[in-house]
Design an enzyme around this catalytic site. Structure first.
Site, PDB file in Angstrom:
ATOM      1  N   GLU A   7      44.411  39.338  39.222  1.00  0.00           N
ATOM      2  CA  GLU A   7      45.589  40.189  39.034  1.00  0.00           C
ATOM      3  C   GLU A   7      46.904  39.522  39.433  1.00  0.00           C
ATOM      4  OE1 GLU A   7      43.807  44.493  40.205  1.00  0.00           O
ATOM      5  OE2 GLU A   7      43.091  42.663  41.127  1.00  0.00           O
ATOM      6  N   ASP A  83      40.416  43.225  41.401  1.00  0.00           N
ATOM      7  CA  ASP A  83      40.081  43.838  42.690  1.00  0.00           C
ATOM      8  C   ASP A  83      38.827  44.715  42.620  1.00  0.00           C
ATOM      9  OD1 ASP A  83      42.095  42.680  44.128  1.00  0.00           O
ATOM     10  OD2 ASP A  83      43.492  44.353  43.939  1.00  0.00           O
ATOM     11  N   TYR A 291      39.243  42.758  52.025  1.00  0.00           N
ATOM     12  CA  TYR A 291      39.994  43.677  51.157  1.00  0.00           C
ATOM     13  C   TYR A 291      40.616  44.801  51.969  1.00  0.00           C
ATOM     14  CZ  TYR A 291      41.131  46.185  46.870  1.00  0.00           C
ATOM     15  OH  TYR A 291      41.805  46.796  45.844  1.00  0.00           O
TER      16      TYR A 291
END
Length: 696
Positions: A7, A83, A291
């Site tokens: 991304e 993600d 994350y």
């Protein structure tokens, strides 16, 4: 060549270094498609055809998509590595659709930290797209589009509010409800009495042990009853065991960062994103944390094992604790670990030189909290000493640390508790001084960003990825103001909430929003019908919307008392993002706007070093004076109102050939140039070359 799509450019850079020349890593720059705003109602959704969405590539993403298609054609294989959450899965699906990839065979990499071993493991164990995750995100987007478009349009036309939304409006209700509690709060009087005692060299301050002293008369009666001495009636010793807190989630990270460092939720989210995506540490670019969008408190068994070895080696066997109980969450929410460091060898102090001050603070918070969560409890011996004097009970307490446990790394107390001197039962102390003090109960505190995030999580509205953005929307819409770190609903925010509560009570009810989040999670698990959820919501919502359209009275603009010089209609006050202004009520047939009063510029006004225009004295919202450029908004230069700074140094390089004024060096958007000091009356410009000037 194999193509890997992520991304962000930062992830692209970090992962690219791990994969080598065989792979080309490119970034999609987030979502490449969104619901169309064309067609019936501009929703991009065909309600009659099972809520079928129509997507279109966003204009700003056209060049990105063009490059992605070109790279995909040249690649022998395309791998998606967005993600590991709902949004990431949706982006992956949109990319596959645009690039013509088979969702059943295209490799989807999932990793929760950006390190060389994690990327290698994901590459060796790819999965395929999870269409349940995609369906959940698409359902959420459709719900938000329907509410956002239809309800926002209603609010704009009726009360001039800019928007409404599922999570946004529920969060606003929390703030407004709290503000109303504050407004109706009635302070109650109470008193405290402290007594100074002494026995030889031992001195103590004890408090009268009474649940509530409600008046001065009662306080005075107690004061007069206390004798000249007080006797120790009992001594109680207890061990207090304090366990460390669980590793950080998105919510608790934002709360701790605000409470400790006053970081806004947005700032915390941005710093955490940077720490996750990769930081240059020596010769290596590496992700420092796992994350950062998660509401799970669990840690991986591998990390737990490494952490225990680290604790034994650095602190000893006695400091090994147990993993904290996991939260009971839906499966999707527990898919990620808590936020933790990717390596315990990269301690905050070891890599401090590679981090900014704010990055160091947040990384230290994450690192220490994760490690401390696996350490043994802190043990204190708490002593409570009770006294009596003429029947009046008093007490004091203190604590002595027996074992520091996790607090050797993380101390949750702002101040250490006092320890008490050696005292025995039946000891007699002289009463030296009695101090009574009046107090009043305080109204409930307003929400800080941290408290709002905590409450949102507790009642189940929003998700880790939306906490920060929701608060930013409330600020941008002018529904709340921020003062001294607290969120205060504005008049418009209160008006918006009251209207929504009257006509759309279920929509702003946190329990409704929380249930909707659960339903979306159940779509992921495959136990909820997407179509049934949308149909039920839409039917109820449209009934409420139609009723509201016919019953809400449109708010009229405030008359200014003046008449439009162009058409003779009354002038009214209107609001824009730049503030209140006066305009014709006959808009759009008449576009007259009262021009702003020109600021008088004194002849000795200082010159703006950025553009050469005069600086004028202005005031901000707090009434503080400052100097701002008269060429605003084209030039945004400001300086404080300080007599020592009023004389701004400018570099004079000659005389203007057009008007005779001074030619000075100015700074444009891209580079320096030479311009006349009499701007805006004279527009003479020349190229700037260091040491000389070139006529234009």
């Amino acid at each position: 060549m194999k193509l890997v799509i992520v991304e962000s450019p930062t992830k692209c850079h970090t992962i690219g270094k791990y994969l080598g020349d065989e792979y080309k890593v490119v970034a999609s720059l987030g979502h490449v498609r969104d619901l169309s705003i064309k067609g019936k109602s501009g929703l991009g959704i065909d309600i009659d055809d099972g809520f079928r969405p129509t997507y279109e590539i966003q204009a700003k993403q056209m060049p990105v998509v063009k490059e992605l298609k070109k790279s995909a054609k040249e690649a022998e294989e395309v791998i998606i590595a967005t993600d590991p959450d709902r949004e990431g899965e949706a982006i992956a699906w949109h990319l596959m659709e645009i690039l013509g990839l088979d969702v059943n065979t295209t490799k989807r990499l999932e990793f929760h930290e950006i390190t060389r071993p994690s990327i290698a493991e994901a590459l060796n164990n790819p999965r395929t797209l999870d269409m349940n995750l995609v369906a959940s995100q698409e359902t959420r987007r459709i719900l938000d589009r329907i509410i956002g478009f239809k309800l926002s349009s209603l609010l704009q036309s009726k009360i001039k509010s800019r928007s409404a939304g599922r999570v946004q409006s529920s969060s606003l209700k929390l703030l407004v409800d709290q503000e109303k509690e504050i407004a109706k709060f009635i302070p109650e009087e109470y008193w405290t009495i402290n007594v100074n005692l002494a026995s030889g060299k031992t001195k103590l301050v004890v408090s009268v042990d009474k649940e509530k002293i409600t008046s001065e008369a009662e306080a005075l009666e107690i004061e007069n009853t206390i004798g000249d001495t007080a006797i120790v009636s009992s001594i109680e010793k207890k061990r207090r065991v304090t366990e460390s807190k669980a590793a950080l989630t998105t919510s608790t990270m934002q709360q701790e960062a605000f409470n400790r460092y006053k970081f806004s939720t947005k700032k915390t989210a941005l710093i955490a994103q940077k720490l996750y995506e990769g930081v240059q540490v020596g010769q290596e670019t590496v992700g420092l944390i796992t994350y950062m969008r998660t509401d799970s408190t669990r840690l991986s068994p591998v990390f737990e094992e490494r952490a225990k070895r680290f604790i034994v080696e650095n602190f000893g066997d006695d400091y090994i604790g147990k993993a904290k109980a996991r939260k009971s969450k839906a499966v999707i929410q527990d898919a990620h670990e808590a936020i933790r460091p990717t390596s315990l060898t990269r301690s905050p102090d070891a890599i401090k030189q590679y981090l900014s001050n704010d990055e160091y603070k947040l990384y230290s918070l994450i690192y220490n909290r994760a490690l401390a969560s696996l350490m043994s409890a802190k043990v204190d011996e708490v002593t409570t000493v009770r006294f009596v004097s003429n029947g009046i009970k008093m007490k004091t307490s203190g604590a002595v640390n027996v074992f520091n446990g996790y607090s050797v790394l993380v101390n949750n107390n702002d101040e250490d508790e006092k320890s008490l001197p050696i005292i025995n039962e039946k000891d007699v102390f002289d009463v030296k001084k009695i101090e009574k003090e009046q107090h009043f109960t305080k109204a409930p505190a307003r929400f800080s960003e941290a408290k709002l995030v905590k409450t949102m999580e507790e009642v189940g509205i929003g998700r880790p990825s939306t906490y920060a953005s929701t608060i930013e929307i409330l600020k941008a819409r002018k529904y709340v103001n921020v003062e001294s770190g607290t969120l205060i609903p504005t008049e418009q925010g209160i008006k918006t909430d009251e209207l929504l509560e009257e006509y759309f009570v279920n929509l702003v009810n946190p329990s409704f929003t929380a249930q909707m989040e659960k339903n979306l999670d159940e779509i992921v698990a495959g136990s909820e019908s997407r179509l049934e959820l949308l149909q039920t919501f839409y039917e109820n919502f449209m009934k409420q919307l139609e009723y509201a359209k016919t019953h809400i009275e449109k708010v009229k603009d405030e008359p200014s008392g003046n008449i439009c010089p162009k058409c003779g209609s009354p002038l009214v006050y209107k609001n824009s993002k730049y503030g209140k202004f006066e305009a014709c009520s006959n808009y759009p047939h008449c576009h007259y706007v009262v021009p702003k009063e020109k600021v008088e510029i004194p002849s000795d006004a200082p010159i703006c070093p950025e553009c050469g225009a005069p600086l004028v004295l202005r005031k901000n919202k707090k009434g503080q004076s400052f100097y701002g450029c008269s060429n605003f908004p084209k030039c945004t230069y400001i300086m404080s109102d300080d007599s020592n700074k009023k004389e701004v140094k400018v570099e004079v390089v000659g005389k203007c050939p057009d008007c005779g004024g001074d030619l000075i060096v100015k700074r444009g958007k891209f580079s320096k140039f030479i311009g006349c000091s009499n701007y805006p009356n004279c527009h003479h410009m020349e190229k700037y070359t260091k040491g000389k000037r070139t006529s234009k």
